[in-house]
Design an enzyme around this catalytic site. Structure first.
Site, PDB file in Angstrom:
ATOM      1  CB  SER A 178     -53.290 -26.392  38.437  1.00 12.22           C
ATOM      2  OG  SER A 178     -51.987 -25.643  38.428  1.00 12.22           O
ATOM      3  CG  HIS A 182     -50.376 -27.154  34.683  1.00 14.97           C
ATOM      4  ND1 HIS A 182     -51.139 -26.095  33.649  1.00 14.97           N
ATOM      5  CD2 HIS A 182     -50.575 -26.836  35.770  1.00 14.97           C
ATOM      6  CE1 HIS A 182     -51.478 -25.473  34.554  1.00 14.97           C
ATOM      7  NE2 HIS A 182     -51.380 -25.739  35.780  1.00 14.97           N
ATOM      8  CG  ASP A 221     -50.471 -26.340  30.415  1.00 15.23           C
ATOM      9  OD1 ASP A 221     -49.570 -26.453  31.051  1.00 15.23           O
ATOM     10  OD2 ASP A 221     -51.638 -26.463  30.699  1.00 15.23           O
TER      11      ASP A 221
END
Length: 366
Positions: free
Chosen positions: A53, A343, A340
């Site tokens: 990610s 991330h 978040d």
């Protein structure tokens, strides 16, 4: 154009700290005057990305991934687009350094115009790792299979790979799986060594396919991630023990990559991007501003911008019945470091990119 001229322009680029587009413009201008019948190699540079990610720009399944839901993408491109951030991620900044546009995700390759594939492709999937993780998505080995298949289908040629760059950014989810599964029959050092060993095997495979320039990220300070600091220090301090694990991983990675360098051709370049110290440097810099009481940049860098309204919710969650948002977003995302619980925000990635930019110097030499 002669190689010495290319090198001179690259050194000039780094000296004045400008963007690679300046380099490309200067070389192109010189090229028009001196070698009108040739095309400069930098135009043909492609970027191939393998990772999780931190690098994914749209491969993850829309129905099962928060990155395709608001408020992800609010800074760039202004709507959810599959990035695990409010905006740009590491892939975007590396592509920008190379002077190319953002890459087409592998999952969208058949829906985009062929011309958009000329810059390379992004094979990264959120939640994946070197090995299988808790997320059912292509791991690094399978991601490399995708590239190999495209080469066999002649979408990319050996010549394309020879002038290309590979970015490899993953490993964190392998550790998450190790800790969350609770099966710690293997000690941490053995698990870490196993992860790094397979990672280096994969790097060699990419190199053997014909990609000469490879970037691999050191693992971030895992003890500074909000998912950790929220539990141990209410977002106030990083976990030293978790960060020690990151340092061990990176130590082994440096050793193994050095061994790989000694085993491969001198025409190949392997660069480790030091995310560990880049994260810490950015966090420390913002903490100094916070402690100094700077009125415009006083946010706690360990506090994520987007969080669930309670522990049972996360960024992007909504009430199944009413559709009401079950998350909050900070008033100034452009000042946050973390977006978040795991991330970075676009601002965070820009800070990290600024810290590692000097490491990209070898990419100038083709």
């Amino acid at each position: 154009m002669e190689q010495t001229t290319i090198v001179s322009f690259c050194l000039f680029l780094l000296y004045i700290s400008t963007c690679p587009q300046v380099l490309h413009s200067a070389i192109t201008s010189d090229h028009r005057h001196r070698h009108r019948h040739q095309r400069h190699d930098r135009r043909s540079v492609k970027l191939f990305v393998f990772g999780d990610s931190y690098a994914d720009t749209g491969n993850s399944i829309k129905s099962a991934t928060g990155s395709w839901k608001p408020p992800y993408g609010i800074t760039f491109p202004g709507k959810p687009a599959g990035r695990f951030s409010d905006g740009r991620v590491l892939t975007d900044y590396i592509a920008s350094f190379l002077g190319i546009t953002s890459l087409v995700p592998y999952e969208l390759r058949n829906t985009e115009e062929k011309s958009k594939l000329r810059n390379g492709m992004n094979f990264a999937y959120g939640g994946t790792g070197v090995f299988e993780t808790l997320v059912s998505a292509p791991n690094m080995t399978t991601q490399i299979d995708f590239l190999q298949q495209l080469v066999e289908e002649k979408l990319y040629t050996k010549s394309d790979l020879d002038s290309s760059v590979a970015l490899v950014s993953l490993g964190g989810n392998d550790y998450a799986a190790y800790f969350l599964k609770g099966n710690q029959s293997q000690d941490f050092s053995a698990v870490s060594t196993s992860i790094v060993n397979q990672l280096v095997v994969n790097l060699k495979r990419i190199n053997d396919l014909g990609v000469r320039k490879l970037l691999v990220t050191a693992i971030e300070p895992m003890g500074c991630l909000p998912v950790v600091t929220s539990i141990f220090s209410s977002y106030q301090n990083c976990s030293d023990s978790m960060n020690a694990g990151s340092r061990f991983h990176n130590h082994i990675l440096h050793q193994k990559v050095e061994d790989l360098k000694n085993q491969t051709t001198t025409r190949s370049t392997f660069v480790i991007l030091d995310l560990y110290n880049a994260f810490l440097s950015a966090i420390q810099q913002q903490k100094h501003l916070q402690q100094a009481g700077n009125s415009t940049r006083s946010e706690n860098p360990l506090m994520p911008c987007c969080v669930g309204v309670s522990s049972e919710y996360s960024c992007g969650n909504v009430d199944e019945k009413s559709g009401a948002n079950k998350y909050t977003v900070c008033s100034n995302p452009e000042r946050s470091f973390f977006w978040d619980m795991e991330h970075l925000s676009q601002n965070g990635w820009h800070a990290v990119y600024s810290a590692i930019k000097s490491s990209l110097r070898p990419l100038c030499f083709f």
